[in-house]
Scaffold this active site. Sequence first.
Site, PDB file in Angstrom:
ATOM      1  N   GLN A  35       0.849  -1.198   0.111  1.00 48.68           N
ATOM      2  CA  GLN A  35       0.070  -0.014   0.004  1.00 48.68           C
ATOM      3  C   GLN A  35       0.859   1.302   0.120  1.00 48.68           C
ATOM      4  OE1 GLN A  35      -3.524  -0.669   3.270  1.00 48.68           O
ATOM      5  NE2 GLN A  35      -1.962  -2.095   3.596  1.00 48.68           N
TER       6      GLN A  35
ATOM      7  N   HIS B 190      -1.681   1.716  -4.186  1.00 48.68           N
ATOM      8  CA  HIS B 190      -1.962   3.014  -4.002  1.00 48.68           C
ATOM      9  C   HIS B 190      -1.047   4.019  -4.860  1.00 48.68           C
ATOM     10  CE1 HIS B 190      -4.056   1.913  -0.027  1.00 48.68           C
ATOM     11  NE2 HIS B 190      -4.561   1.565  -1.009  1.00 48.68           N
TER      12      HIS B 190
ATOM     13  N   CYS C 214      -1.951  19.230 -22.148  1.00 52.06           N
ATOM     14  CA  CYS C 214      -3.416  19.763 -22.410  1.00 52.06           C
ATOM     15  C   CYS C 214      -3.571  21.057 -21.390  1.00 52.06           C
ATOM     16  CB  CYS C 214      -4.555  18.880 -21.910  1.00 52.06           C
ATOM     17  SG  CYS C 214      -4.507  18.465 -20.120  1.00 52.06           S
TER      18      CYS C 214
HETATM   19  C1  BJW Z   1       4.883  -1.142  12.354  1.00 56.03           C
HETATM   20  C2  BJW Z   1       5.963  -0.656  12.832  1.00 56.03           C
HETATM   21  C3  BJW Z   1       7.074  -1.290  12.563  1.00 56.03           C
HETATM   22  C4  BJW Z   1       4.418   0.891  13.116  1.00 56.03           C
HETATM   23  N1  BJW Z   1       6.912  -2.515  12.155  1.00 56.03           N
HETATM   24  N2  BJW Z   1       4.642  -2.382  11.864  1.00 56.03           N
HETATM   25  C5  BJW Z   1     -15.477  -0.930   2.770  1.00 56.03           C
HETATM   26  C6  BJW Z   1     -15.814  -0.422   4.141  1.00 56.03           C
HETATM   27  C7  BJW Z   1     -15.580   0.875   4.651  1.00 56.03           C
HETATM   28  C8  BJW Z   1     -14.952   1.744   3.782  1.00 56.03           C
HETATM   29  C9  BJW Z   1     -14.621   1.548   2.474  1.00 56.03           C
HETATM   30  C10 BJW Z   1     -14.902  -0.094   1.964  1.00 56.03           C
HETATM   31  N3  BJW Z   1     -14.152  -0.174   0.516  1.00 56.03           N
HETATM   32  C11 BJW Z   1     -14.007   1.242   0.327  1.00 56.03           C
HETATM   33  C12 BJW Z   1     -14.041   2.050   1.469  1.00 56.03           C
HETATM   34  C13 BJW Z   1     -13.580   3.440   1.490  1.00 56.03           C
HETATM   35  C14 BJW Z   1     -12.105   3.723   1.801  1.00 56.03           C
HETATM   36  C15 BJW Z   1     -11.658   3.288   3.120  1.00 56.03           C
HETATM   37  O1  BJW Z   1     -11.164   1.948   3.103  1.00 56.03           O
HETATM   38  N4  BJW Z   1     -11.959   3.709   4.177  1.00 56.03           N
HETATM   39  C16 BJW Z   1     -11.775   3.287   5.421  1.00 56.03           C
HETATM   40  C17 BJW Z   1     -10.964   4.354   5.927  1.00 56.03           C
HETATM   41  C18 BJW Z   1     -12.862   2.918   6.145  1.00 56.03           C
HETATM   42  N5  BJW Z   1     -11.605   3.085   0.514  1.00 56.03           N
HETATM   43  C19 BJW Z   1     -11.232   3.730  -0.543  1.00 56.03           C
HETATM   44  O2  BJW Z   1     -11.901   4.792  -0.888  1.00 56.03           O
HETATM   45  C20 BJW Z   1     -10.466   3.207  -1.605  1.00 56.03           C
HETATM   46  N6  BJW Z   1     -11.074   3.215  -2.645  1.00 56.03           N
HETATM   47  C21 BJW Z   1     -12.122   2.248  -3.047  1.00 56.03           C
HETATM   48  O3  BJW Z   1     -12.456   1.593  -2.327  1.00 56.03           O
HETATM   49  O4  BJW Z   1     -12.664   2.621  -4.612  1.00 56.03           O
HETATM   50  C22 BJW Z   1     -13.951   2.248  -4.415  1.00 56.03           C
HETATM   51  C23 BJW Z   1     -14.944   2.821  -3.432  1.00 56.03           C
HETATM   52  C24 BJW Z   1     -14.888   4.140  -3.077  1.00 56.03           C
HETATM   53  C25 BJW Z   1     -15.770   4.627  -2.186  1.00 56.03           C
HETATM   54  C26 BJW Z   1     -16.847   3.604  -1.561  1.00 56.03           C
HETATM   55  C27 BJW Z   1     -16.619   2.439  -1.766  1.00 56.03           C
HETATM   56  C28 BJW Z   1     -15.944   1.865  -2.630  1.00 56.03           C
HETATM   57  C29 BJW Z   1      -9.023   3.670  -2.132  1.00 56.03           C
HETATM   58  C30 BJW Z   1      -8.326   3.772  -0.653  1.00 56.03           C
HETATM   59  C31 BJW Z   1      -6.891   4.611  -1.067  1.00 56.03           C
HETATM   60  C32 BJW Z   1      -6.067   4.752   0.199  1.00 56.03           C
HETATM   61  N7  BJW Z   1      -4.961   5.872  -0.056  1.00 56.03           N
HETATM   62  C33 BJW Z   1      -4.120   6.147   0.995  1.00 56.03           C
HETATM   63  C34 BJW Z   1      -3.361   7.343   0.478  1.00 56.03           C
HETATM   64  C35 BJW Z   1      -2.358   7.006  -0.558  1.00 56.03           C
HETATM   65  C36 BJW Z   1      -1.185   8.236  -0.863  1.00 56.03           C
HETATM   66  C37 BJW Z   1      -0.563   8.727   0.066  1.00 56.03           C
HETATM   67  O5  BJW Z   1       0.102   7.889   0.602  1.00 56.03           O
HETATM   68  O6  BJW Z   1      -0.832   9.917   0.396  1.00 56.03           O
HETATM   69  O7  BJW Z   1      -2.900   5.065   1.121  1.00 56.03           O
HETATM   70  S1  BJW Z   1      -4.679   6.289   2.508  1.00 56.03           S
HETATM   71  C38 BJW Z   1      -3.373   5.812   3.547  1.00 56.03           C
HETATM   72  O8  BJW Z   1      -3.924   4.488   4.101  1.00 56.03           O
HETATM   73  C39 BJW Z   1      -2.350   5.049   2.566  1.00 56.03           C
HETATM   74  C40 BJW Z   1      -2.098   3.999   2.969  1.00 56.03           C
HETATM   75  O9  BJW Z   1      -1.280   3.214   1.890  1.00 56.03           O
HETATM   76  C41 BJW Z   1      -3.379   3.266   3.638  1.00 56.03           C
HETATM   77  C42 BJW Z   1      -3.060   2.371   4.647  1.00 56.03           C
HETATM   78  O10 BJW Z   1      -2.361   2.751   5.596  1.00 56.03           O
HETATM   79  P1  BJW Z   1      -1.431   1.738   6.465  1.00 56.03           P
HETATM   80  O11 BJW Z   1      -0.235   1.604   5.487  1.00 56.03           O
HETATM   81  O12 BJW Z   1      -2.235   0.835   7.133  1.00 56.03           O
HETATM   82  O13 BJW Z   1      -0.534   2.990   7.354  1.00 56.03           O
HETATM   83  P2  BJW Z   1      -0.970   3.361   8.920  1.00 56.03           P
HETATM   84  O14 BJW Z   1      -0.473   4.681   9.331  1.00 56.03           O
HETATM   85  O15 BJW Z   1      -2.493   3.341   9.128  1.00 56.03           O
HETATM   86  O16 BJW Z   1      -0.624   2.013   9.800  1.00 56.03           O
HETATM   87  C43 BJW Z   1       0.683   1.881  10.093  1.00 56.03           C
HETATM   88  C44 BJW Z   1       0.806   0.457  11.032  1.00 56.03           C
HETATM   89  O17 BJW Z   1       1.984   0.161  11.032  1.00 56.03           O
HETATM   90  C45 BJW Z   1       0.168   0.598  12.213  1.00 56.03           C
HETATM   91  O18 BJW Z   1      -0.687  -0.568  12.442  1.00 56.03           O
HETATM   92  C46 BJW Z   1       1.632   0.267  13.079  1.00 56.03           C
HETATM   93  O19 BJW Z   1       1.041  -0.321  14.364  1.00 56.03           O
HETATM   94  C47 BJW Z   1       2.310  -0.259  12.265  1.00 56.03           C
HETATM   95  N8  BJW Z   1       3.871   0.101  12.476  1.00 56.03           N
HETATM   96  N9  BJW Z   1       5.854   0.640  13.041  1.00 56.03           N
HETATM   97  C48 BJW Z   1       5.444  -3.062  11.715  1.00 56.03           C
HETATM   98  N10 BJW Z   1       8.438  -0.918  12.832  1.00 56.03           N
END
Ligand code: BJW
Length: 265
Positions: free
Chosen positions: A122, A140, A171
């Site tokens: 991601q 992503h 464009c």
């Molecule tokens: C360690 C550590 C160490 C610390 N060792 N670990 C179903 C249900 C509800 C909502 C939805 C659903 N389906 C879709 C949605 C809507 C939405 C969504 O999921 N919302 C939720 C928040 C509820 N999803 C979307 O909109 C997606 N699109 C989509 O589904 O399109 C169709 C659709 C649209 C609308 C409605 C329905 C369907 C798109 C999601 C795009 C996410 N984009 C981002 C930004 C990318 C660009 C950027 O970086 O700026 O991606 S958001 C952000 O979250 C980023 C990340 O890749 C992503 C995940 O975060 P991640 O990597 O888990 O990071 P953290 O910070 O949350 O966690 C870090 C972890 O590491 C922690 O657990 C720590 O404990 C751990 N850690 N040190 C190991 N040393």
Amino acid sequence: MLMKILQMESSRRHERNPMSEILIPAELITRLRAARRIAVLTGAGISAESGVPTFREAQTGLWARYNPEELATPEAFRRNPRLVWEWYAWRQTRVRQAEPNPGHLALVDMEHRIAEFTLITQNVDGLHRRAGSHQVLELHGNLFRAKCLDEDRPVENWPDSEEIPPRCPRCGALLRPDVVWFGETLPASVLRAAEQAAAHADAFFSIGTSALVYPAADLPFTALGTGATVVEINPQPTPLSPHVTFSLNGPAGVILPELVARVWG
Ligand code: BJW
């Protein structure tokens, strides 16, 4: 007496490296040695030990007052394209200063040892490829690419100008980072490949992700549904934790090298 039995039971079930305090269940080692297909999902936590802040952790300096969930949206870009472009430029600088850590490198090692290996990330920081991983699916997008806001095509070069964000040389529309924001769909072929890798995996790892964001958060459940061993590596519990086959609680940069050495070393 009971204490003694519990200790014996614990040392029987976990292979302990005398040099290390990390407990890796013996059953997990056996299952990974037998695995032919492995899929790995990573999140921001794997880059934390490279000094790249996780997505949801507090931002620093100028950016401390902004909530990242409110910057990573198409609405935020429409409201204030300059602010969002500058946030990504700041993150690019931080990532350029970072190096892949032992967690990234252990996954390169794993790829060399497994016939069918897929790394699904991601993260937009490109650190897996910089570490040397080849089979990387970027769900992503990538911080270092830009695309045209109107035509949705990648743009590699644009003329120097004072304007922020710069404009598409074809464009004239604004350029935006080529990443997937909330409410946007993931690249279809990349998501399909990730779902297939999860569905066919003998073992699936979820590493350093809060398991909150969909559709990525569904992938471990796809793997569980087809009988894979699912392993989570994270210092903190997540909504996925109660469902996994094995939880390894700790930093990925410590646990992964140890795991790879114990299973395939
Ligand atoms: C360690 C550590 C160490 C610390 N060792 N670990 C179903 C249900 C509800 C909502 C939805 C659903 N389906 C879709 C949605 C809507 C939405 C969504 O999921 N919302 C939720 C928040 C509820 N999803 C979307 O909109 C997606 N699109 C989509 O589904 O399109 C169709 C659709 C649209 C609308 C409605 C329905 C369907 C798109 C999601 C795009 C996410 N984009 C981002 C930004 C990318 C660009 C950027 O970086 O700026 O991606 S958001 C952000 O979250 C980023 C990340 O890749 C992503 C995940 O975060 P991640 O990597 O888990 O990071 P953290 O910070 O949350 O966690 C870090 C972890 O590491 C922690 O657990 C720590 O404990 C751990 N850690 N040190 C190991 N040393």
